[in-house]
Design a protein around this motif. Structure first.
Motif, PDB file in Angstrom:
ATOM      1  N   TYR A 154      -4.996  -0.855  -3.618  1.00 45.01           N
ATOM      2  CA  TYR A 154      -4.237   0.361  -3.329  1.00 45.01           C
ATOM      3  C   TYR A 154      -3.183   0.642  -4.385  1.00 45.01           C
ATOM      4  N   PRO A 155      -2.994   1.892  -4.826  1.00 49.52           N
ATOM      5  CA  PRO A 155      -3.858   3.037  -4.508  1.00 49.52           C
ATOM      6  C   PRO A 155      -5.121   3.013  -5.361  1.00 49.52           C
ATOM      7  N   LYS A 184      -2.737   4.118   4.763  1.00 46.75           N
ATOM      8  CA  LYS A 184      -1.840   4.529   3.676  1.00 46.75           C
ATOM      9  C   LYS A 184      -0.376   4.416   4.128  1.00 46.75           C
ATOM     10  N   ILE A 185      -0.107   4.791   5.388  1.00 50.14           N
ATOM     11  CA  ILE A 185       1.269   4.709   5.907  1.00 50.14           C
ATOM     12  C   ILE A 185       1.712   3.247   5.887  1.00 50.14           C
ATOM     13  N   GLU A 186       0.788   2.355   6.266  1.00 51.26           N
ATOM     14  CA  GLU A 186       1.105   0.919   6.269  1.00 51.26           C
ATOM     15  C   GLU A 186       1.392   0.439   4.849  1.00 51.26           C
ATOM     16  N   TYR A 187       0.487   0.771   3.908  1.00 53.25           N
ATOM     17  CA  TYR A 187       0.665   0.319   2.524  1.00 53.25           C
ATOM     18  C   TYR A 187       1.931   0.891   1.897  1.00 53.25           C
ATOM     19  N   ASP A 188       2.294   2.105   2.312  1.00 52.86           N
ATOM     20  CA  ASP A 188       3.475   2.745   1.739  1.00 52.86           C
ATOM     21  C   ASP A 188       4.772   2.189   2.331  1.00 52.86           C
ATOM     22  N   GLU A 190       7.260  -0.882   2.856  1.00 49.85           N
ATOM     23  CA  GLU A 190       7.563  -2.154   2.179  1.00 49.85           C
ATOM     24  C   GLU A 190       7.124  -3.324   3.077  1.00 49.85           C
ATOM     25  N   PRO A 191       6.416  -4.313   2.549  1.00 54.16           N
ATOM     26  CA  PRO A 191       5.891  -5.406   3.378  1.00 54.16           C
ATOM     27  C   PRO A 191       6.926  -6.045   4.305  1.00 54.16           C
ATOM     28  N   THR A 192       8.158  -6.262   3.819  1.00 52.89           N
ATOM     29  CA  THR A 192       9.163  -6.921   4.667  1.00 52.89           C
ATOM     30  C   THR A 192       9.622  -6.010   5.805  1.00 52.89           C
ATOM     31  N   LYS A 193       9.375  -4.724   5.668  1.00 50.46           N
ATOM     32  CA  LYS A 193       9.830  -3.796   6.715  1.00 50.46           C
ATOM     33  C   LYS A 193       8.709  -3.405   7.675  1.00 50.46           C
ATOM     34  N   ARG A 194       7.545  -4.020   7.502  1.00 51.68           N
ATOM     35  CA  ARG A 194       6.430  -3.661   8.381  1.00 51.68           C
ATOM     36  C   ARG A 194       6.512  -4.426   9.695  1.00 51.68           C
ATOM     37  N   CYS A 202      -4.259  -7.851  19.090  1.00 54.24           N
ATOM     38  CA  CYS A 202      -4.039  -6.491  18.607  1.00 54.24           C
ATOM     39  C   CYS A 202      -3.625  -6.485  17.135  1.00 54.24           C
ATOM     40  N   ASN A 203      -2.399  -6.928  16.886  1.00 54.07           N
ATOM     41  CA  ASN A 203      -1.908  -7.033  15.511  1.00 54.07           C
ATOM     42  C   ASN A 203      -1.951  -5.713  14.729  1.00 54.07           C
ATOM     43  N   THR A 204      -1.918  -4.605  15.457  1.00 54.45           N
ATOM     44  CA  THR A 204      -1.958  -3.286  14.812  1.00 54.45           C
ATOM     45  C   THR A 204      -0.623  -2.971  14.132  1.00 54.45           C
ATOM     46  N   PHE A 205      -0.713  -2.335  12.974  1.00 49.80           N
ATOM     47  CA  PHE A 205       0.510  -1.925  12.284  1.00 49.80           C
ATOM     48  C   PHE A 205       1.170  -0.809  13.088  1.00 49.80           C
ATOM     49  N   ILE A 206       2.508  -0.904  13.259  1.00 54.78           N
ATOM     50  CA  ILE A 206       3.217   0.133  14.019  1.00 54.78           C
ATOM     51  C   ILE A 206       4.090   0.931  13.056  1.00 54.78           C
TER      52      ILE A 206
END
Ligand SMILES: [Zn+2]
Ligand SMILES: [Zn+2]
Ligand SMILES: [Zn+2]
Ligand SMILES: [Zn+2]
Ligand SMILES: [Zn+2]
Ligand SMILES: [Zn+2]
Length: 326
Positions: A154-155, A184-188, A190-194, A202-206
């Motif tokens: 990505y991208p 894309k929202i997840e990748y955009d 910052e990893p520490t703020k996800r 589940c483990n879905t990105f919120i």
């Protein structure tokens, strides 16, 4: 009478003789009217079959006539077969040649897909923003599919130039576009703020849009996750929230107070004598014990500190408000 004469006499006396316009049978047989030739041969055969076989010479002559008919029949069949297939072959050859020419012309106008090396028309392919490479729609879709599964891609880029989703949206399947946009929202972020749903299966990105007051609500399973400790959402301060913990340590030491309102819990610092605090959220409480205003016996005023300014020391009875925890 010779055998030949017998045969000719037999044919000329046949009731079907009138069907044959010319006496020259050979030339008639050589004509290409298969249907009519076949009919005449059949009639002659039936005619011969009906003749009594008591005359030996005539019988022999008729036998010869039957053999002759068979030979002529085979001849005609072979001839027509040859004409038919030669014609067909010629046709096929011309068609193949035309197709091949067409193919070569079309091929010259084709582009090679960088992904699969196959040839496609300009309308069947996407020109990458690098202006040098083309991708067929299938390879383009795969490119985005792989990116969904592998953040390192990505991208998506070609020759270091990003392929923006907006430029390829209409060439991709709607479902793939929707999944990619979500990723894309997840990748955009910052990893520490996800924050990912704490639900084990589940483990879905919120996304940020589903987070309120450090609580992330999963759109897939509805479970609530604390965005600080990433565990199941809980009441009160998050033990992993280091900033809040050090601020509270300081408040305890300095005698500051904290708002009791669940949606606020703001730390307030008083610099003048009145112990009645009206928080920015509207809640009113006692600066000494943190209780709602007028629900405790602490003094309203602290005459000694009226002019103390920033040096106001911790009150002897000070108790920092503790939000309920679970
Ligand atoms: Zn391809
Ligand atoms: Zn390129
Ligand atoms: Zn979930
Ligand atoms: Zn927490
Ligand atoms: Zn407040
Ligand atoms: Zn009080």
């Amino acid at each position: 009478m010779s055998t030949r004469a017998l045969v000719d006499e037999r044919i000329l006396s046949s009731p079907y003789h009138s069907l044959i316009p010319r006496t020259n049978m050979n030339s008639f047989y050589k004509s290409e009217n298969v249907g009519l030739t076949g009919l005449i041969i059949r009639l002659q055969r039936e005619d011969i079959g009906e003749v009594a076989r008591d005359d030996e010479a005539l019988s022999f002559a008729l036998e010869l006539q039957l053999q002759e008919l068979s030979i002529v029949e085979t001849d005609i069949a072979d001839h027509h077969f040859a004409i038919k297939w030669l014609g067909q072959l010629d046709c096929d050859y011309k068609l193949a040649l035309a197709l091949s020419n067409l193919h070569h012309e079309a091929d010259a106008a084709l582009l090679t897909c960088t992904g699969c090396d196959s040839r496609f028309t300009r309308h069947q392919s996407f020109k990458a923003p690098c202006d040098r490479h083309f991708f067929c729609f299938e390879c383009l879709a795969n490119f985005f599919e792989y990116t969904i599964g592998d953040e390192s891609l990505y991208p998506p880029k070609c020759c270091d130039t990003e392929i923006s989703l907006d430029n390829v949206k209409k060439m991709l399947d709607d479902k793939l576009v929707a999944r990619y946009e979500k990723k894309k929202i997840e990748y955009d972020t910052e990893p520490t703020k996800r924050t990912y749903c704490h639900g084990l299966k589940c483990n879905t990105f919120i996304p940020e849009s589903s987070i309120e007051n450090d609580v992330a609500t999963c759109s897939d399973c509805g479970k609530r996750t604390c965005t600080i400790c990433k565990e199941k959402s809980h009441r009160g301060d998050c033990p992993k929230d280091e900033d809040t913990q050090s601020l509270l340590d300081m408040a305890e030491k300095e005698g500051w107070q904290r708002c009791y309102n669940t949606k606020c819990h703001r730390v307030v610092v008083l610099t003048i004598g009145c112990n009645h605090i009206t928080c920015r959220c509207g809640a009113q409480f006692c600066y000494i014990c943190g209780a709602r205003w007028k629900t405790c016996l602490c003094p309203h005023m602290n005459e000694a500190y009226l002019l103390a300014g920033n040096d106001r020391p911790r009150h002897a009875e000070h108790r920092l408000f503790q939000p309920p925890q679970d």
